[in-house]
Design a protein around this motif. Structure first.
Motif, PDB file in Angstrom:
ATOM      1  N   ARG B  98       0.840  -1.195   0.000  1.00 42.47           N
ATOM      2  CA  ARG B  98       0.000   0.000   0.000  1.00 42.47           C
ATOM      3  C   ARG B  98       0.878   1.249   0.000  1.00 42.47           C
ATOM      4  NH1 ARG B  98      -1.960   2.596   4.767  1.00 42.47           N
ATOM      5  NH2 ARG B  98      -3.314   4.330   4.201  1.00 42.47           N
ATOM      6  N   GLU B  99       1.932   1.206   0.804  1.00 42.43           N
ATOM      7  CA  GLU B  99       2.836   2.360   0.832  1.00 42.43           C
ATOM      8  C   GLU B  99       3.568   2.512  -0.510  1.00 42.43           C
ATOM      9  OE1 GLU B  99       3.724   2.849   5.617  1.00 42.43           O
ATOM     10  OE2 GLU B  99       5.401   2.411   4.277  1.00 42.43           O
ATOM     11  N   ALA B 100       3.911   1.379  -1.106  1.00 44.76           N
ATOM     12  CA  ALA B 100       4.602   1.458  -2.397  1.00 44.76           C
ATOM     13  C   ALA B 100       3.721   2.160  -3.437  1.00 44.76           C
ATOM     14  CB  ALA B 100       4.998   0.072  -2.865  1.00 44.76           C
ATOM     15  N   GLU B 101       2.398   1.892  -3.364  1.00 40.64           N
ATOM     16  CA  GLU B 101       1.471   2.589  -4.262  1.00 40.64           C
ATOM     17  C   GLU B 101       1.479   4.089  -4.009  1.00 40.64           C
ATOM     18  OE1 GLU B 101      -2.621   1.060  -4.246  1.00 40.64           O
ATOM     19  OE2 GLU B 101      -1.678  -0.921  -4.427  1.00 40.64           O
ATOM     20  N   ARG B 102       1.502   4.450  -2.714  1.00 40.48           N
ATOM     21  CA  ARG B 102       1.551   5.884  -2.367  1.00 40.48           C
ATOM     22  C   ARG B 102       2.829   6.526  -2.920  1.00 40.48           C
ATOM     23  NH1 ARG B 102      -2.233   9.249  -1.522  1.00 40.48           N
ATOM     24  NH2 ARG B 102      -0.659  10.625  -0.639  1.00 40.48           N
ATOM     25  N   LEU B 103       3.922   5.768  -2.901  1.00 39.35           N
ATOM     26  CA  LEU B 103       5.184   6.316  -3.407  1.00 39.35           C
ATOM     27  C   LEU B 103       5.035   6.774  -4.845  1.00 39.35           C
ATOM     28  CD1 LEU B 103       8.252   4.169  -2.309  1.00 39.35           C
ATOM     29  CD2 LEU B 103       7.468   6.379  -1.436  1.00 39.35           C
ATOM     30  N   GLU B 104       4.272   5.988  -5.608  1.00 39.90           N
ATOM     31  CA  GLU B 104       4.080   6.349  -7.015  1.00 39.90           C
ATOM     32  C   GLU B 104       3.357   7.690  -7.107  1.00 39.90           C
ATOM     33  OE1 GLU B 104       5.335   5.566  -9.803  1.00 39.90           O
ATOM     34  OE2 GLU B 104       3.967   6.952 -10.808  1.00 39.90           O
ATOM     35  N   HIS B 105       2.377   7.871  -6.218  1.00 42.43           N
ATOM     36  CA  HIS B 105       1.666   9.156  -6.182  1.00 42.43           C
ATOM     37  C   HIS B 105       2.643  10.293  -5.844  1.00 42.43           C
ATOM     38  CE1 HIS B 105      -1.407  12.132  -5.005  1.00 42.43           C
ATOM     39  NE2 HIS B 105      -0.618  12.366  -3.968  1.00 42.43           N
ATOM     40  N   THR B 106       3.487  10.050  -4.825  1.00 38.96           N
ATOM     41  CA  THR B 106       4.435  11.080  -4.412  1.00 38.96           C
ATOM     42  C   THR B 106       5.425  11.370  -5.540  1.00 38.96           C
ATOM     43  OG1 THR B 106       4.206  10.311  -2.141  1.00 38.96           O
ATOM     44  CG2 THR B 106       6.106  11.701  -2.618  1.00 38.96           C
ATOM     45  N   ARG B 107       5.865  10.298  -6.210  1.00 38.82           N
ATOM     46  CA  ARG B 107       6.803  10.499  -7.321  1.00 38.82           C
ATOM     47  C   ARG B 107       6.195  11.405  -8.389  1.00 38.82           C
ATOM     48  NH1 ARG B 107       7.546  10.017 -12.140  1.00 38.82           N
ATOM     49  NH2 ARG B 107       5.507   9.046 -12.397  1.00 38.82           N
ATOM     50  N   ALA B 108       4.939  11.111  -8.729  1.00 37.13           N
ATOM     51  CA  ALA B 108       4.282  11.889  -9.781  1.00 37.13           C
ATOM     52  C   ALA B 108       4.153  13.351  -9.346  1.00 37.13           C
ATOM     53  CB  ALA B 108       2.914  11.292 -10.093  1.00 37.13           C
ATOM     54  N   GLU B 109       3.784  13.540  -8.073  1.00 41.59           N
ATOM     55  CA  GLU B 109       3.600  14.906  -7.585  1.00 41.59           C
ATOM     56  C   GLU B 109       4.931  15.664  -7.576  1.00 41.59           C
ATOM     57  OE1 GLU B 109       0.640  16.361  -4.334  1.00 41.59           O
ATOM     58  OE2 GLU B 109       2.581  16.110  -3.334  1.00 41.59           O
ATOM     59  N   ALA B 110       5.977  15.002  -7.071  1.00 39.39           N
ATOM     60  CA  ALA B 110       7.291  15.662  -7.011  1.00 39.39           C
ATOM     61  C   ALA B 110       7.788  15.976  -8.423  1.00 39.39           C
ATOM     62  CB  ALA B 110       8.285  14.770  -6.265  1.00 39.39           C
ATOM     63  N   ALA B 111       7.593  15.024  -9.333  1.00 42.25           N
ATOM     64  CA  ALA B 111       8.040  15.253 -10.710  1.00 42.25           C
ATOM     65  C   ALA B 111       7.291  16.439 -11.311  1.00 42.25           C
ATOM     66  CB  ALA B 111       7.824  13.990 -11.547  1.00 42.25           C
ATOM     67  N   ALA B 112       5.987  16.533 -10.988  1.00 40.36           N
ATOM     68  CA  ALA B 112       5.196  17.657 -11.514  1.00 40.36           C
ATOM     69  C   ALA B 112       5.688  18.986 -10.962  1.00 40.36           C
ATOM     70  CB  ALA B 112       3.716  17.451 -11.168  1.00 40.36           C
ATOM     71  N   CYS B 113       6.332  18.938  -9.783  1.00 38.77           N
ATOM     72  CA  CYS B 113       6.914  20.163  -9.199  1.00 38.77           C
ATOM     73  C   CYS B 113       8.257  20.484  -9.842  1.00 38.77           C
ATOM     74  CB  CYS B 113       7.119  20.004  -7.699  1.00 38.77           C
ATOM     75  SG  CYS B 113       5.611  19.874  -6.751  1.00 38.77           S
ATOM     76  N   GLY B 114       8.748  19.599 -10.709  1.00 39.83           N
ATOM     77  CA  GLY B 114      10.040  19.832 -11.336  1.00 39.83           C
ATOM     78  C   GLY B 114      11.206  19.319 -10.520  1.00 39.83           C
ATOM     79  N   VAL B 115      10.922  18.408  -9.562  1.00 36.65           N
ATOM     80  CA  VAL B 115      11.963  17.921  -8.659  1.00 36.65           C
ATOM     81  C   VAL B 115      12.563  16.632  -9.215  1.00 36.65           C
ATOM     82  CG1 VAL B 115      12.350  17.020  -6.323  1.00 36.65           C
ATOM     83  CG2 VAL B 115      10.791  18.943  -6.691  1.00 36.65           C
ATOM     84  N   ARG B 116      13.872  16.473  -9.099  1.00 32.30           N
ATOM     85  CA  ARG B 116      14.509  15.206  -9.476  1.00 32.30           C
ATOM     86  C   ARG B 116      14.032  14.117  -8.520  1.00 32.30           C
ATOM     87  NH1 ARG B 116      20.606  14.687  -9.850  1.00 32.30           N
ATOM     88  NH2 ARG B 116      20.769  16.135  -8.094  1.00 32.30           N
ATOM     89  N   VAL B 117      13.567  13.004  -9.045  1.00 29.55           N
ATOM     90  CA  VAL B 117      12.988  11.959  -8.208  1.00 29.55           C
ATOM     91  C   VAL B 117      12.998  10.645  -8.978  1.00 29.55           C
ATOM     92  CG1 VAL B 117      10.663  12.550  -9.014  1.00 29.55           C
ATOM     93  CG2 VAL B 117      10.923  11.412  -6.809  1.00 29.55           C
ATOM     94  N   ARG B 118      13.196   9.523  -8.245  1.00 31.66           N
ATOM     95  CA  ARG B 118      13.271   8.239  -8.928  1.00 31.66           C
ATOM     96  C   ARG B 118      12.801   7.129  -7.987  1.00 31.66           C
ATOM     97  NH1 ARG B 118      17.042   4.124 -10.313  1.00 31.66           N
ATOM     98  NH2 ARG B 118      18.601   4.790  -8.820  1.00 31.66           N
ATOM     99  N   ILE B 119      11.985   6.204  -8.489  1.00 23.53           N
ATOM    100  CA  ILE B 119      11.547   5.038  -7.710  1.00 23.53           C
ATOM    101  C   ILE B 119      12.700   4.031  -7.636  1.00 23.53           C
ATOM    102  CG2 ILE B 119       9.999   3.029  -7.703  1.00 23.53           C
ATOM    103  CD1 ILE B 119       8.321   5.330  -7.068  1.00 23.53           C
TER     104      ILE B 119
END
Ligand SMILES: Cc1cc2nc3c(=O)[nH]c(=O)nc-3n(C[C@H](O)[C@H](O)[C@H](O)COP(=O)(O)OP(=O)(O)OC[C@H]3O[C@@H](n4cnc5c(N)ncnc54)[C@H](O)[C@@H]3O)c2cc1C
Lengths: 263, 470
Positions: B98-119
């Motif tokens: 469940r947390e891993a799914e949330r990570l995907e949400h966080t990744r998408a949000e951070a990427a949309a902010c223009g932040v470097r991020v990687r799963i």
């Protein structure tokens, strides 16, 4: 011939260094951050002077007024006013003395206001001769407690002992309970003693942490048991100059027997 | 009582108020900062985790813009201000599917902010940070997260502001604000009256009260307490990155955050309280903090706990405010609940822009200082053996645990905005931060502070509010 460093020239460090020098074949340097030997016991006691004479006689070299900071790759960073340098050695004996338990060691929670002091600090401050506090709570019955309580009472102050058994040095004695909490935002005004569901509030203007002792550890690379090429010389039970010196000698003798020429 | 005139009066000496004062002091505008406490950075700005974040909330907000505008420049700024900063990166850890799914949400949000991020896969997580629990199922790498010393940052902003002519007045709580016919305002404290063309409200949790005094917008503010456990650098030194728990929709949870002092912070909690001075820790919460941190990094359960502390976020009906008041045209609000450190440099520029748009006549002042003199630190100097060439007092170690020398303490006691208490020295140098909690050095620091402030051993300040003697 190996080079051995002893950090801390209190009685246990003096005893340890002397024994190492006597056990033969070692070049021993005894270091202390303050410019005199004796540690917390003070430099001017006859027993301390005897220990210093014995160490000198055994060939121990002294480096006083230099603080050890880091032990890494068999090098010790020594800092003294005007001179910071690395000293190479085969083994480090850390005899850095004892300290009172901290608030965290004692699981004390609550605020962090002025007036909560380690016993060692309270002792130094009291020695300035100023009357500092009127109602003290002394937590624990470490070696500092009786002396500090005496000083505060001698200046007309009131002392409550908490979690110290039933000492003779307090005006009031309170059992330790299951938890302690500091109250006061500007300055401590209460130590709350929690015992299960009951609480007891001790009104005070200083809380002195006098539990322990615990070993002082402040040389990076020589912080925990198992640090490479380090032996800790911090007997917790030995109290008084002669017993501490004896404990230091015993640790050195044990090391010489087990590690001998192979530090 | 005489009235002094300034172009801008800044109310509040936290990281935001001092950053604004520092920025303004490099312009032609005259500036005065009024702080209620006896030192800068006594509230949220000293009790936070010291993460200079790369990502905090969703895209398209002013807070995100200010984080993005601040983040690339930390190395350069901290070099100039002599503030410890390291871009060590952050690792968000998922402990369940469940947390891993949330990570995907966080990744998408951070990427949309223009932040470097990687799963990261479970294996990559452990490679990136071997101390993370083997129970981690996935992770998110945020390489632009950094750690900073928030107290040194606040003190440096204040000192550089003072060097450039800003007046920093401590122990002056603003009690009233009156508006004059000429469009200026008079800011009134217990000790003085300050006539200002503009007032910046950077009073943190006190911002609601300050706005009320000025007849401004009804800002609702309250303290939100966060508790922390500090663990020793004997353990924390092995940590490579900030370890975050997975952000869930309702909470950001307990993290393991290395500090620039080498220790690590476990926390924070988040509980609304009523009294801004309530900074008490409690046993139950502290036990929970350690347990939750140990789910991420099991070894913290064995680590030596140096101390616990709490601080209050300036929470409110809005998570942050950087705007001109809707009713009072010369009042500008500058507050942030949870990322004030991270936005501070860009927030200061943004505030200047707001003031200029509102009519402040301020031009860059040629020759303004942009850096503070560097004070080398014994503990982190690459070649400590050379420091006594700079000052022989580097060889005199006062705080044994943290290896803080008399040279560093003297520098703190003589800075443009100096330490005036034992705590002030601790905040600026780290002396007393260590595992013995001052049992070896506090008396020495007390004597040095007494000498520098001209006090006796009883009257020297322990904290900014309380003295050693009673
Ligand atoms: C537990 C915790 C963890 C955090 N972690 C992070 C983090 O990792 N990264 C990050 O970027 N941010 C973090 N934050 C948030 C950050 O600390 C705040 O956003 C920031 O410190 C706010 O700065 P400030 O200057 O607005 O407020 P403050 O530092 O609270 O300063 C406000 C000042 O105004 C003064 N004042 C109030 N009323 C008056 C008055 N009437 N007259 C004069 N002076 C007055 C106060 O005395 C105070 O000094 C955290 C906060 C907390 C509490």
């Amino acid at each position: 011939m190996s080079r051995l460093l002893v950090v801390g020239a209190g009685p246990s460090g003096l005893g340890c260094a002397t024994e190492l020098a006597r056990s033969g074949g070692h070049d021993v340097l005894l270091i202390d951050r303050v410019p005199v030997a004796g540690g917390e016991s003070g430099w001017d006691k006859p027993e301390v002077r005897d220990l210093v004479r014995a160490a000198t006689g055994a060939g121990v070299e002294f480096r006083l007024g230099a603080a050890a900071a880091v032990w890494t790759d068999r090098r010790l960073l020594l800092t003294a006013p005007g001179a910071i340098r690395w000293v190479e050695a085969d083994h480090l004996f850390y005899a850095g003395g004892l300290r009172p338990a901290t608030a965290s060691d004692l699981n004390i929670v609550g605020e962090r206001p002025a007036g909560v002091l380690p016993a060692t600090v309270a002792d130094h401050l009291l020695s300035t001769g100023v009357r500092l506090w009127k109602r003290a709570v002394v937590v624990g019955d470490g070696p500092w407690a009786p002396h500090i309580a005496e000083r505060i009472r001698g200046a007309g102050g009131h002392v409550t002992a908490v979690g110290a058994g039933s000492p003779t040095w307090a005006d009031q004695v309170v059992a330790g309970g299951t938890g302690l909490e500091v109250l006061g935002s500007d300055r401590v005004h209460t130590l709350r003693v929690v015992d299960g569901t009951r609480v007891r509030d001790l009104v005070c203007d200083v809380v002195i942490l006098a539990s322990g002792p615990l070993p002082n550890r402040n040389v990076d690379g020589a912080l925990a048991e198992g640090a490479p090429h380090v032996t800790f010389v911090q007997p917790l039970d030995a109290r008084g100059i002669a017993p501490r010196a004896q404990a230091g000698r015993a640790i050195a003798a044990h090391w010489a027997r087990t590690n001998g020429g192979n530090p | 009582m005489t009235t002094t005139r300034y172009d801008v009066v800044v109310v509040g000496g936290g990281v935001l108020g001092t950053a604004v004062a520092e920025r303004l002091a490099r312009t032609s505008a005259s500036v005065c900062l009024l702080e209620a406490e006896g030192d800068v950075g006594e509230h949220a700005s000293k009790g936070n985790a010291g993460v200079a974040v790369s990502y905090y909330g969703g895209p398209g907000t002013l807070e995100t813009d200010l984080i993005n505008a601040s983040n690339p420049f930390w190395e350069e700024l901290c070099e100039r201000l002599d503030v410890p900063y390291r871009r060590i990166g952050g690792l968000m850890v998922a402990l369940s599917d469940r947390e891993a799914e949330r990570l995907e949400h966080t990744r998408a949000e951070a990427a949309a902010c223009g932040v470097r991020v990687r799963i990261l896969s479970a294996g990559e997580v452990r490679e990136a940070e071997p101390l993370v629990t083997p129970d981690a199922v996935a992770g998110l790498s945020l390489p632009d997260e950094g750690i900073i010393d928030p107290m040194r940052l606040t003190a440096a902003f204040a000192s550089l502001a003072a060097v450039n002519g800003a007046v920093i007045r401590l122990r002056e709580r603003v009690e009233a604000i009156e508006h004059e016919d000429d469009g200026t305002s008079t800011v009134i404290t217990g000790a003085g009256r300050y006539r200002a063309r503009f007032v910046v409200n950077a009073a943190g949790v006190g911002a609601g009260a300050v706005s009320r005094m000025a007849g401004g917008d009804p800002l609702v503010t309250w303290p939100r307490k966060g508790q922390y456990v500090v663990v020793d650098r004997a353990f924390a030194g092995a940590l490579r990155q900030i370890v975050f728990c997975t952000h869930l929709p309702d909470t950001k949870g307990i993290n393991v955050v290395p500090t620039t002092h080498g220790s690590a912070l476990l926390g924070p909690t988040a509980t609304d309280v009523t009294d801004p001075d309530d900074r008490a820790t409690d046993a139950e919460t502290i036990a929970r903090v350690v347990a939750e941190a140990a789910r991420l990094v099991p070894a913290v359960a064995e680590a030596y706990a140096i101390k616990t502390f709490a601080a209050n976020r300036p929470a409110g009906d809005e998570p942050y405010r950087l705007r001109v008041d809707a009713h009072v045209p010369n009042l500008v609000h500058v507050t942030d609940r949870s990322a004030g450190v991270s936005i501070s440099p860009a927030a200061a520029q943004y505030t200047l822009d707001l003031l200029q748009a509102a009519g402040l006549d301020a031009v860059e002042r040629p020759g303004a200082h942009t850096a503070l003199p560097r004070v080398p630190r014994l503990r982190t100097a690459p070649e400590p053996e050379r420091l006594t060439e700079v000052d022989p007092l580097y060889g005199q170690v006062v705080c044994a645990c943290e290896h803080v020398s008399a040279a560093e303490i003297e520098a703190a006691l003589s800075a443009p905005v100096p330490a005036t208490s034992i705590d002030g020295v601790r905040k600026r140098t780290g002396a007393g931060y260590g595992r013995c909690q001052g049992s070896l050095c506090l008396a020495g620091i007390s004597f040095l502070t007494a000498m520098a402030t001209g006090c006796g051993p009883d009257a020297v300040r322990h904290t900014v509010r309380g003295t050693v003697g009673s």
